[in-house]
Each structure stands twice: as C-alpha cells, then as structure tokens.
Design a protein around this motif. Structure first.
Motif, PDB file in Angstrom:
ATOM      1  N   UNK A  57       8.735 -16.077 -50.691  1.00  0.00           N
ATOM      2  CA  UNK A  57       7.865 -15.237 -49.858  1.00  0.00           C
ATOM      3  C   UNK A  57       6.475 -15.846 -49.756  1.00  0.00           C
ATOM      4  N   UNK A  58       6.017 -16.413 -50.865  1.00  0.00           N
ATOM      5  CA  UNK A  58       4.687 -17.016 -50.876  1.00  0.00           C
ATOM      6  C   UNK A  58       3.606 -15.998 -51.185  1.00  0.00           C
ATOM      7  N   UNK A  59       2.384 -16.371 -50.883  1.00  0.00           N
ATOM      8  CA  UNK A  59       1.239 -15.516 -51.186  1.00  0.00           C
ATOM      9  C   UNK A  59       1.295 -14.232 -50.366  1.00  0.00           C
ATOM     10  N   UNK A 205       0.596 -19.828 -45.254  1.00  0.00           N
ATOM     11  CA  UNK A 205       1.880 -20.528 -45.267  1.00  0.00           C
ATOM     12  C   UNK A 205       2.693 -20.268 -44.007  1.00  0.00           C
ATOM     13  N   UNK A 206       2.865 -19.006 -43.676  1.00  0.00           N
ATOM     14  CA  UNK A 206       3.821 -18.583 -42.653  1.00  0.00           C
ATOM     15  C   UNK A 206       3.115 -18.299 -41.327  1.00  0.00           C
ATOM     16  N   UNK A 207       3.711 -18.787 -40.235  1.00  0.00           N
ATOM     17  CA  UNK A 207       3.112 -18.588 -38.905  1.00  0.00           C
ATOM     18  C   UNK A 207       2.948 -17.114 -38.563  1.00  0.00           C
ATOM     19  N   UNK A 233      -4.005 -28.336 -44.937  1.00  0.00           N
ATOM     20  CA  UNK A 233      -2.865 -28.497 -45.838  1.00  0.00           C
ATOM     21  C   UNK A 233      -1.945 -27.289 -45.869  1.00  0.00           C
ATOM     22  N   UNK A 234      -2.481 -26.080 -45.711  1.00  0.00           N
ATOM     23  CA  UNK A 234      -1.642 -24.882 -45.741  1.00  0.00           C
ATOM     24  C   UNK A 234      -0.787 -24.730 -44.488  1.00  0.00           C
ATOM     25  N   UNK A 235      -1.164 -25.379 -43.409  1.00  0.00           N
ATOM     26  CA  UNK A 235      -0.456 -25.214 -42.145  1.00  0.00           C
ATOM     27  C   UNK A 235       0.918 -25.875 -42.135  1.00  0.00           C
ATOM     28  N   UNK A 236       1.212 -26.695 -43.134  1.00  0.00           N
ATOM     29  CA  UNK A 236       2.511 -27.372 -43.197  1.00  0.00           C
ATOM     30  C   UNK A 236       3.582 -26.515 -43.868  1.00  0.00           C
ATOM     31  N   UNK A 237       3.176 -25.355 -44.408  1.00  0.00           N
ATOM     32  CA  UNK A 237       4.156 -24.408 -44.937  1.00  0.00           C
ATOM     33  C   UNK A 237       4.773 -24.781 -46.259  1.00  0.00           C
ATOM     34  N   UNK A 238       4.159 -25.665 -47.004  1.00  0.00           N
ATOM     35  CA  UNK A 238       4.778 -26.177 -48.235  1.00  0.00           C
ATOM     36  C   UNK A 238       4.470 -25.335 -49.478  1.00  0.00           C
ATOM     37  N   UNK A 247      14.225 -24.271 -41.390  1.00  0.00           N
ATOM     38  CA  UNK A 247      13.315 -23.120 -41.406  1.00  0.00           C
ATOM     39  C   UNK A 247      11.879 -23.586 -41.608  1.00  0.00           C
ATOM     40  N   UNK A 248      11.698 -24.573 -42.489  1.00  0.00           N
ATOM     41  CA  UNK A 248      10.369 -25.135 -42.713  1.00  0.00           C
ATOM     42  C   UNK A 248       9.846 -25.792 -41.437  1.00  0.00           C
ATOM     43  N   UNK A 249      10.690 -26.567 -40.774  1.00  0.00           N
ATOM     44  CA  UNK A 249      10.279 -27.250 -39.552  1.00  0.00           C
ATOM     45  C   UNK A 249       9.982 -26.254 -38.437  1.00  0.00           C
TER      46      UNK A 249
END
Length: 410
Positions: A57-59, A205-207, A233-238, A247-249
């Motif tokens: 889920x991330x932050x 992280x997420x669009x 750096x956060x825009x790459x979703x890593x 899904x990442x792409x």
C-alpha cells in the motif's frame, strides 16, 4: 533479535526516566496512573502501526500520523532522559564523595532527586513537544514566498528582469486540507513571473494520490513562457511493493500523465528554447539523478546540441546531481533548480544569522542558494511534506527568482 532487544531496552530506559521526572513533579497517584495508561496506549498504537505497515500500500495518512506521534512523544522523552542521566551522574558522584569523605551518618547512598531538575527537564522537553505539535497542525501549511535575485554576465540582454517561479516536492498523497492547498495555489497566482517550474515528486508513490488535487493544481496560472516540470525519485513508484512489473510501469505512465493533466510540460532528458524577441535561453530538464536514489537522468542527452556559451537553466530534482556532475560540467550550466531534501522539514532558520538542519550532514546543498565558480544551484525547501506529517522551522516554499544581467562585465 538483538536489534529488537536493543530497541526494547532503549524504550524501557527512556520510559523509566520520563516517569521518574513526572513522579517527581506530582505525588498524586491517580495522575501517575493516568500517565502510565496514556503512555501504554501510545506505545501500543505506534508499535502496531510499524508492525502492520503494508509495503503493498505504501505511505498512508495513518502511517504519517504514526511517525508524527512517535516524534511527538519520543523526542521530548529523550531530552528528559538526557537531563535525568546527567543528574544521576551527579548523584553517584555526590554520594561517593559523601560516603568516603563525609561523616559516618550516611543515610542513603544516593541523594534524592531534586524537583527543580525534573522541572527543568520537563520544561526543556516541552519545547520539542510544542514544536512538533505546531508543525503537524499549522507549520506544514505555513507557506512562504522566498525571493532571490541572481546576476549573470552572460545572460542575454532581453532576459534582464526575467522571473522564474519554482515549486518542488508536492507529495500530494500527504495532503489533508483542501483549503490550505487552495490558499497556496492562490498565493502562487498572486506572484508575477514569466515561467513556472516544478522540480519533481508530484506524489509519494501512487498516481491516484494526485487525483483529488488535479483540478486545484490545474488552476495554477499559465505565465507567458509556460509551465514545465520534471520527475522526482518518488514519481517512479518504487516505495511500495507492486503486484507485478506491469502494475509498476502502468503507475509510472499514469504519474507522467498527471503533469499533462495539470497543464505542465514534463521534460524527460530534453531541453527547450525560450525565446524573447531575437534572443533565447535554454531550459533543460532531466529525469531524477541522485547519488543515493537512482542515477536515471542523462544530462548529456538533455543538453545535446547546446554549447558552453548558451545560457542554461537546469531542472534536476536531487541536489547531489549538481554536486557530483553539474557544477563542473564542461557545458557550464549557469543555474540549476532542485528540491528533494525538504530541508528535513525540521531545522532553524534566522535569515542572515543561522541556518541549520540535520539534513546538512547528508547533503552539502540542502536549502537555498549555493554557488561554485559562477554556477548556481537553488534548492527549494518543498511545497508538501512526507514521512513526518509536519514542518518545524523549515517552512513550505514558493520560490521567485529574478534573473539580472551584469552590465559591468564586458
């Protein structure tokens, strides 16, 4: 296992000393009982938050609050612990002197704790407590306009007085107050500038984090020479675990499309010429290049066909790019605009007197203007916030930079 044992012992020591300070201030048992219960509740909440953090889920706003609560409670207690340990050293020293050099009526080996020391400890602890609380409630939206005037001998004459507006590190996934964000948008729109530049990190992280805010940011005025942006750096979703590479792409493509949705031209290792009458300057935008966060940007590709003599403004998210590559680059990039550090969202700034943050021990260029052999970098302190859901001393920034021609140089 040893790591967790160390953490447990550290927390136990801190809690014991903090309780001793509180108990010295009040002998009322009911107050002491309430203190213990509240601390247990907070500790259980924080531990549960960290153990149940979901990388898929991330932050989230809950994880942001958990970090904020940790800092709000732990830092003041660490300060209390330090004061109390210093007092314990004094008590041991004083008791030893009394035992061996004093009379024979020893009594207790250690002198009793002194109430005024506990009062000092609690008083000092109130400073970070109030500061972190202010940062989480008010400071994170305490937007500041910071203006700079930079003079260059090789600035084309027609660009004398040209004004750049810069924002950075939006981190839309952390926002929780639409009124404050709209206030910031309005504040930007009140400024006079020729071009608006955004230097990366539109999301955590997420669009999807940006979706509730698209219309608001689309309301940023479009100046005469446009709006341009780059990735951070956060825009790459890593920063989260995705179910698949696809899904990442897909998320990365969606993040890039967010820039179009808010009417910014996203620059991916490329440059554009900004023309004013018969003269021009180059605006160069690279993907994220960070010494510790992925060296993706290609400055040579982005500046292809540009010469050393061309006047260039480089947008590069991470200031380590300037330190390791740009400041001595053969093509002579006159001005670099960066962000990324947030100024750690914590520090002390007294203009003309003091500028300090823990982040300065990690980044040589961390907030404001820096120069090397006539080449400048400006590091924006960030528009949003991340990890700690607040700001203390390092406020969210909107930068206005006026370019001036040095007419004293032939």
């Amino acid at each position: 296992m040893f790591r967790w044992l160390f953490v447990f012992l550290l927390v136990a020591i801190v809690e014991i000393y903090a309780f001793q300070a509180f108990r010295t201030l009040t002998k009322v048992r009911s107050y002491q009982f309430v203190y213990i219960i509240l601390n247990l509740v907070v500790i259980i909440y924080i531990v549960n938050g960290f153990f149940h953090f979901d990388r898929s889920v991330g932050q989230t706003k809950q994880s942001l609050f958990t970090i904020g609560l940790l800092l709000l409670t732990l830092v003041p207690k660490l300060l209390i612990t330090f004061v109390m340990i210093v007092e314990d050293i004094y008590r041991v020293f004083s008791g030893t002197i009394t035992r061996f050099l004093g009379d024979n009526d020893y009594g207790s080996f250690l002198p009793e704790r002194r109430k005024f020391v506990s009062q000092i400890a609690v008083g000092l602890a109130a400073i970070p407590f109030v500061s972190f609380l202010y940062g989480m409630t008010i400071g994170k939206y305490n937007f500041k306009i910071i203006k700079q005037t930079l003079t260059f001998p090789d600035l084309p004459d027609n660009f004398d007085g040209f004004v750049l507006a810069q924002i950075s590190d939006i981190h839309s996934g952390s926002f929780d107050n639409p009124e404050k964000i709209q206030y910031a948008i309005n504040l930007i729109n009140k400024q006079e500038f020729d071009v608006l530049l955004f230097t990366g990190d539109i999301v955590n992280t997420d669009a999807t984090e940006m979706h509730p805010w698209v219309e608001m940011f689309k309301g940023l005025k479009n100046p005469t020479y446009g709006k341009y942006s780059i990735l951070g750096n956060h825009d790459y979703g890593t920063y989260k675990n995705w179910p698949s590479d696809k899904a990442l792409e897909d998320n990365f493509e969606a993040v890039k499309d967010l820039h179009r949705q808010i009417d910014f031209r996203l620059m991916l290792d490329e440059h554009v010429k900004i023309k004013k009458d018969n003269q021009e300057i180059a605006l160069v935008g690279v993907e994220n290049w960070g010494k510790n966060f992925g060296e993706k940007g290609d400055i040579n590709k982005a500046s292809e066909n540009l010469t050393k003599e061309d006047f260039k403004i480089l947008m590069s998210h991470d200031p380590t790019h300037w330190e390791y590559v740009v400041k001595n680059h053969e093509k002579h990039f006159q001005l670099t605009l960066a962000g990324h550090t947030h100024g750690f969202q914590f520090g002390i700034e007294i203009p003309g007197w003091l500028k300090w943050s823990p982040v300065q021990y990690v980044y040589k260029q961390w907030a404001g203007l820096y120069e090397n052999l006539g080449r400048y970098i400006y590091v924006n302190r960030g528009f949003g916030f991340h990890a700690y859901p607040g700001r203390v001393g390092i406020w969210p920034e909107i930068t206005i930079i006026e370019l001036k021609k040095d007419k004293n140089v032939a």
